[in-house]
Design a protein around this motif. Sequence first.
Motif, short mmCIF file in Angstrom:
data_model
loop_
_atom_site.label_atom_id
_atom_site.label_comp_id
_atom_site.label_asym_id
_atom_site.label_seq_id
_atom_site.Cartn_x
_atom_site.Cartn_y
_atom_site.Cartn_z
N GLU A 1 0.84 -1.21 0.00
CA GLU A 1 0.00 0.00 0.00
C GLU A 1 0.87 1.25 0.00
O GLU A 1 0.61 2.21 -0.74
N ALA A 2 1.93 1.23 0.83
CA ALA A 2 2.82 2.38 0.91
C ALA A 2 3.50 2.66 -0.43
O ALA A 2 3.61 3.81 -0.86
N ALA A 3 3.93 1.59 -1.09
CA ALA A 3 4.60 1.76 -2.39
C ALA A 3 3.68 2.40 -3.41
O ALA A 3 4.10 3.29 -4.16
N LEU A 4 2.43 1.97 -3.44
CA LEU A 4 1.49 2.56 -4.40
C LEU A 4 1.15 4.00 -4.05
O LEU A 4 1.00 4.85 -4.94
N MET A 5 1.04 4.30 -2.74
CA MET A 5 0.80 5.70 -2.37
C MET A 5 1.99 6.56 -2.78
O MET A 5 1.83 7.68 -3.27
N ALA A 6 3.21 6.04 -2.59
CA ALA A 6 4.41 6.77 -3.00
C ALA A 6 4.46 6.98 -4.50
O ALA A 6 5.05 7.95 -4.99
N ALA B 1 -8.40 5.78 -2.45
CA ALA B 1 -9.61 5.06 -2.86
C ALA B 1 -9.33 4.00 -3.93
O ALA B 1 -10.13 3.08 -4.12
N ASP B 2 -8.18 4.12 -4.61
CA ASP B 2 -7.87 3.20 -5.71
C ASP B 2 -6.82 2.15 -5.35
O ASP B 2 -6.51 1.28 -6.18
N ILE B 3 -6.26 2.23 -4.16
CA ILE B 3 -5.14 1.36 -3.78
C ILE B 3 -5.47 -0.11 -4.01
O ILE B 3 -4.74 -0.85 -4.70
N TYR B 4 -6.58 -0.58 -3.45
CA TYR B 4 -6.87 -2.02 -3.51
C TYR B 4 -7.41 -2.43 -4.88
O TYR B 4 -7.22 -3.58 -5.29
N LYS B 5 -8.00 -1.50 -5.59
CA LYS B 5 -8.42 -1.79 -6.97
C LYS B 5 -7.18 -2.02 -7.84
O LYS B 5 -7.13 -2.97 -8.63
N GLU C 1 -0.91 -5.94 -13.02
CA GLU C 1 -0.20 -4.70 -13.35
C GLU C 1 0.07 -3.88 -12.10
O GLU C 1 1.14 -3.28 -11.93
N GLY C 2 -0.93 -3.84 -11.21
CA GLY C 2 -0.79 -3.07 -9.98
C GLY C 2 0.25 -3.66 -9.04
O GLY C 2 1.03 -2.93 -8.41
N VAL C 3 0.28 -4.99 -8.94
CA VAL C 3 1.27 -5.67 -8.10
C VAL C 3 2.67 -5.39 -8.64
O VAL C 3 3.59 -5.06 -7.88
N ASN D 1 -9.57 -5.44 4.96
CA ASN D 1 -9.34 -6.78 5.48
C ASN D 1 -9.77 -7.86 4.49
O ASN D 1 -9.12 -8.90 4.37
N GLU D 2 -10.86 -7.62 3.78
CA GLU D 2 -11.35 -8.63 2.84
C GLU D 2 -10.34 -8.84 1.72
O GLU D 2 -10.12 -9.98 1.28
N PHE D 3 -9.70 -7.76 1.29
CA PHE D 3 -8.68 -7.89 0.26
C PHE D 3 -7.56 -8.81 0.73
O PHE D 3 -7.10 -9.70 0.01
N TRP D 4 -7.09 -8.59 1.98
CA TRP D 4 -5.96 -9.37 2.48
C TRP D 4 -6.35 -10.80 2.79
O TRP D 4 -5.52 -11.71 2.69
#
Length: 344
Positions: A165-170, A176-180, A186-188, A322-325
Amino acid sequence: MNKKTIGALFLTAITSSVMAGEMTVISFGGVSKDVQSEAFYKPFEKATGNKVVASEYNGEMGRIKVMVDTNSVNWDAVQVEGPELLRGCDEGLFEHLDTAQFGKPSDFVPGTFSECGAGLLVWSMAIAYNADKLKVAPTGWTDFWDTQKFPGKRGLRRGAKYTLEAALMADGVAYADIYKVLSTQEGVDRAFRKLDQIKPDIQWWEAGAQPMQFLASGDVVMSTAFNGRVFAGQESGANVQIVWKGSIYAIDSWAIPKGSKNKTMAEQFIAFSLRPENQKVHTEKLGYGSTNQQTAALLEPALAARLNTAPTNLGQAMPIDNEFWVNHGEELEQHFNAWVAKTN
């Protein structure tokens, strides 16, 4: 005193005598268990006449599953983290709760109540830094990644959760789009490419006490840390500061194992522990935010402003999904471990 009042008091005394019993409450132990005894267990015993047997565990869901499967449940209220609560509820390990008895949802932090849980505290993973050694304050994840402006090691928890999450915010992804984004390959890949940029500068931590140790020794210039650990450091006199922008917050909850013989008493205990006056003691001692938003009015304003649940601080944070994880955690942790092991 009139006859009606005397009769009511007599009935209350009889009811209390009849209902007095014993229940077992399980938490994560350590300092938090001592504080919970002061804030919840002893006052509950005094108010109800019921005895609380306090014990601890390390979050092992297997212990709860064995009790439930063998119909030998001897725990009545258990502190659980979000993913375990969600998974345990889905697997039938926890009782369903009538959360109406705990108060109005509008008085609590969003996400406090769920099918099987009632939120006990709000904790956050945030950036912390030693202000005696870092004269310019970082303002968020962009600065965490800026090794030119802030040369030196960075402390990160050794795991996919919070780190991705931190990497994507950086990298500029909106909360709102982090988990999407992280739900796609591609996101990973994007998150790990971002981590590649600072991989040589990362000092990993695994135990909650380590970030404060790393900061105090100067091993790192900034680190992710649990906000309660930062609070404890500040209380001991350390000039360690916290960055709320981009912090990730989660809720620990009380749950009742399926088949508890003291379900009614456990629900009474949970309701009691969520009262503002009891949450006040818990919050003052541990520095984790109260799920009951009425607690803030009972705190010293200076203390309330330091908490992760202060409106200004919570407004800069994102809730963990939590559901994502639960759905993606295993594969992402495997990917993360393989990435850490790579030497190039």
